[in-house]
Design a protein around this motif. Structure first.
Motif, short mmCIF file in Angstrom:
data_model
loop_
_atom_site.label_atom_id
_atom_site.label_comp_id
_atom_site.label_asym_id
_atom_site.label_seq_id
_atom_site.Cartn_x
_atom_site.Cartn_y
_atom_site.Cartn_z
N UNK A 24 0.83 -1.21 0.00
CA UNK A 24 0.00 0.00 0.00
C UNK A 24 0.86 1.26 0.00
N UNK A 25 1.95 1.23 0.75
CA UNK A 25 2.83 2.39 0.79
C UNK A 25 3.46 2.62 -0.57
N UNK A 26 3.80 1.52 -1.24
CA UNK A 26 4.35 1.64 -2.60
C UNK A 26 3.33 2.23 -3.56
N UNK A 27 2.08 1.82 -3.40
CA UNK A 27 1.02 2.33 -4.28
C UNK A 27 0.84 3.83 -4.10
N UNK A 28 0.89 4.28 -2.87
CA UNK A 28 0.74 5.71 -2.59
C UNK A 28 1.92 6.48 -3.17
N UNK A 29 3.12 5.95 -2.99
CA UNK A 29 4.30 6.62 -3.55
C UNK A 29 4.20 6.72 -5.07
N UNK A 30 3.79 5.63 -5.72
CA UNK A 30 3.66 5.63 -7.19
C UNK A 30 2.62 6.68 -7.61
N UNK A 31 1.49 6.71 -6.91
CA UNK A 31 0.43 7.67 -7.25
C UNK A 31 0.95 9.10 -7.09
N UNK A 32 1.71 9.33 -6.03
CA UNK A 32 2.27 10.66 -5.79
C UNK A 32 3.23 11.06 -6.91
N UNK A 54 -9.31 -0.93 -1.53
CA UNK A 54 -9.06 -1.33 -0.13
C UNK A 54 -8.01 -0.46 0.56
N UNK A 55 -7.45 0.54 -0.14
CA UNK A 55 -6.51 1.46 0.50
C UNK A 55 -7.31 2.61 1.12
N UNK A 56 -7.17 2.79 2.42
CA UNK A 56 -7.94 3.81 3.13
C UNK A 56 -7.27 5.18 3.11
N UNK A 57 -8.04 6.19 3.45
CA UNK A 57 -7.52 7.55 3.47
C UNK A 57 -6.36 7.70 4.46
N UNK A 58 -6.53 7.07 5.63
CA UNK A 58 -5.50 7.16 6.67
C UNK A 58 -4.15 6.64 6.16
N UNK A 59 -4.19 5.57 5.39
CA UNK A 59 -2.95 5.02 4.83
C UNK A 59 -2.29 6.03 3.91
N UNK A 60 -3.10 6.68 3.07
CA UNK A 60 -2.56 7.67 2.15
C UNK A 60 -1.95 8.82 2.95
N UNK A 61 -2.72 9.32 3.91
CA UNK A 61 -2.30 10.45 4.74
C UNK A 61 -0.99 10.13 5.47
#
Ligand SMILES: [Zn+2]
Ligand SMILES: [Zn+2]
Length: 147
Positions: A24-32, A54-61
């Motif tokens: 999930x952290x990798x997905x957020x980094x890629x999106x960023x 299934x990735x929540x807002x808190x994870x992104x934040x």
């Protein structure tokens, strides 16, 4: 793998701080990395959610906070109170439209030099600076003129 350098930097940071390395952290980094500049965690959440519900807002934040600590993202705070993120390759300042929210970047050697001169005059050591101009962008000024 896409964004190999950044992914490795993230993995290293997580390892050094005994943090879990999650997909999930990798997905957020890629999106960023693929997002437009000055993106908020809410914007990123909308993008990530489309592909990975299934990735929540808190994870992104939380991941964005982590990326800032890891030096992979820079946090920006403009007048509207929303935290935005960007990759700061080189120092730059911002013009912020208070109507449509458009953010224009600019660099001015004269401003940078003047700041250094002023600081020197007062024996002040600059660690960082923020220079933001608030107003109406071209489009928004045109709309106002027509009205
Ligand atoms: Zn505008
Ligand atoms: Zn910027």
């Amino acid at each position: 793998m896409a964004h190999e350098v950044e992914m490795r930097a993230l993995a290293e940071y997580l390892g050094q701080h005994n943090l879990k390395h999650t997909k999930q952290r990798e997905l957020v980094l890629a999106a960023f990395l693929e997002a437009r500049r000055h993106v908020s965690s809410e914007d990123l959440y909308q993008v990530v959610r489309e592909k990975y519900p299934n990735v929540g807002y808190t994870t992104v934040y939380r991941t964005m906070k982590l990326l800032v600590e890891a030096g992979l993202a820079t946090e920006r705070h403009f007048d509207d109170g929303i935290t935005r993120y960007e990759i700061e390759h080189e120092h730059h300042d911002h013009l912020v439209c208070i109507k449509c929210g458009k953010i224009q970047e600019f660099e001015c050697r004269m401003i940078e030099e003047s700041q250094r001169e002023i600081a020197a005059r007062y024996g002040f050591r600059i660690l960082r600076h923020r220079h933001e101009l608030y107003g109406h962008c071209t489009e928004c000024s045109e709309i106002a003129d027509r009205a």
